[in-house]
Design an enzyme around this catalytic site. Structure first.
Site, PDB file in Angstrom:
ATOM      1  CG  ASN A  29      94.592  32.996 105.413  1.00  0.00           C
ATOM      2  OD1 ASN A  29      93.581  32.858 106.103  1.00  0.00           O
ATOM      3  ND2 ASN A  29      94.808  32.306 104.306  1.00  0.00           N
ATOM      4  CE  LYS A  31      96.879  28.835 105.253  1.00  0.00           C
ATOM      5  NZ  LYS A  31      97.277  28.240 104.011  1.00  0.00           N
ATOM      6  CG  HIS A 115      93.670  31.821 100.081  1.00  0.00           C
ATOM      7  ND1 HIS A 115      93.948  30.486 100.023  1.00  0.00           N
ATOM      8  CD2 HIS A 115      94.686  32.403 100.758  1.00  0.00           C
ATOM      9  CE1 HIS A 115      95.091  30.258 100.670  1.00  0.00           C
ATOM     10  NE2 HIS A 115      95.558  31.404 101.118  1.00  0.00           N
ATOM     11  CD  GLU A 117      94.557  27.211 101.862  1.00  0.00           C
ATOM     12  OE1 GLU A 117      93.827  27.753 102.711  1.00  0.00           O
ATOM     13  OE2 GLU A 117      95.788  27.045 102.031  1.00  0.00           O
ATOM     14  CD  GLU A 187      98.700  33.947  99.322  1.00  0.00           C
ATOM     15  OE1 GLU A 187      99.273  34.166 100.384  1.00  0.00           O
ATOM     16  OE2 GLU A 187      97.649  33.286  99.254  1.00  0.00           O
ATOM     17  N   GLY A 193     101.700  26.677 102.134  1.00  0.00           N
ATOM     18  CA  GLY A 193     101.611  25.590 103.116  1.00  0.00           C
ATOM     19  C   GLY A 193     102.522  24.417 102.809  1.00  0.00           C
ATOM     20  CB  SER A 233     106.352  28.674 102.701  1.00  0.00           C
ATOM     21  OG  SER A 233     105.495  27.571 102.466  1.00  0.00           O
TER      22      SER A 233
END
Ligand code: PEP
Length: 273
Positions: A29, A31, A115, A117, A187, A193, A233
């Protein structure tokens, strides 16, 4: 330890490494990084470096504006194109949005949905995630559905509750046939991150919980087939230990997928497991 107990603890203590029962999928991904020119360069390098790998499905998910150039770069290879998000309508007055049909036309085989985010920064609810899943399944690409708890939820012992809630919301009104097409990605939000990875046991335990729930609702055959990826991560240093776990069927990689060498190493960690 008998087989049943071993299953319950997620096999993480098993010294004898079992062969994977599901083929791995590893997705990058990217991003909101890499314009279409840089993306072309990276995808071309990955195409060359990963040309010998045929046992793992490798998916690159660049930003929308780089989908076409990455698609061109990986043409003729086994690398697959994926998108990071989608709108639920097919077309219409939705300024700034992109539909599943448009992604399909560009050659996307996968679309990330839900996701963290998107959920946290753009306030996407389970209802929106459900609408997006339905749109993707209707048009043809395969969804990679992300679920995961926050640090606060984990510390309050609510991880399993959150998983159930997110899965129930996302799967609303979907047929078992549709659900069978979904790739799940666990996740944990606290690991995305942040450099903090879930331990292989922590991840495997949640994957096992999810699989048990799928089994209860949709039967053992479908549950056994579902690919459940881990994301948060993942790096070359921890990828193998995570991917070795019986219930972890691949990885959704953010930061470490932006560097050709590190993504190559992560993918290679999954070979011959
Ligand atoms: C992600 O973006 O899905 C992700 C897991 O990011 P990172 O690997 O950087 O934690």
């Amino acid at each position: 330890m008998n087989e049943k107990n071993n299953q319950k603890s997620g096999n993480h203590q098993n010294s004898e490494v079992k062969k994977k029962t599901r083929s791995l999928l590893i997705a990058g991904n990217w991003k909101m990084y890499k314009d279409h020119k840089d993306a072309y360069v990276i995808a071309t390098a990955l195409k060359e470096k990963l040309a010998d790998i045929s046992t793992i499905r490798i998916v690159l998910c660049p930003p929308f504006t780089s989908l076409q150039s990455v698609g061109q770069a990986i043409e003729g290879s086994s690398l697959l194109l994926g998108a990071q998000d989608v709108h639920w309508e097919r077309e219409g007055a939705f300024t700034g949005e992109i539909s599943a049909q448009m992604l399909l036309a560009l050659g996307c085989k996968y679309v990330i949905v839900g996701h963290s985010e998107r959920r946290h920064l753009f306030h996407e609810s389970n209802k929106i995630v459900n609408l997006k899943l339905k749109a993707v399944l209707k048009e043809g690409p395969l969804p990679i559905l992300c679920v995961g708890e926050t640090l606060q939820e984990r510390e309050r012992g609510k991880t399993e509750e959150v998983m159930e809630d997110q899965l129930k919301g996302a799967f609303e009104d979907l047929t078992p046939e549709d659900i069978g097409k979904i790739v799940l990605a666990y996740e944990p939000v606290w690991a995305i991150g942040t450099g903090k990875t879930a331990t292989p046991k922590q991840a495997n335990d949640v994957h096992l919980f999810i699989r048990r729930k799928l089994e209860e609702k949709y039967g053992p055959e479908m549950a056994a087939k579902m690919n459940i990826l881990y994301g948060g991560s993942v790096k070359p240093e921890n990828a193998k230990d995570l991917l070795k776990e019986q219930e972890i069927d691949g990885a959704l990689v953010g930061g470490a997928s932006l560097e050709v060498d590190s993504f190559e190493k992560i993918v290679r960690s999954g070979v011959d497991l």
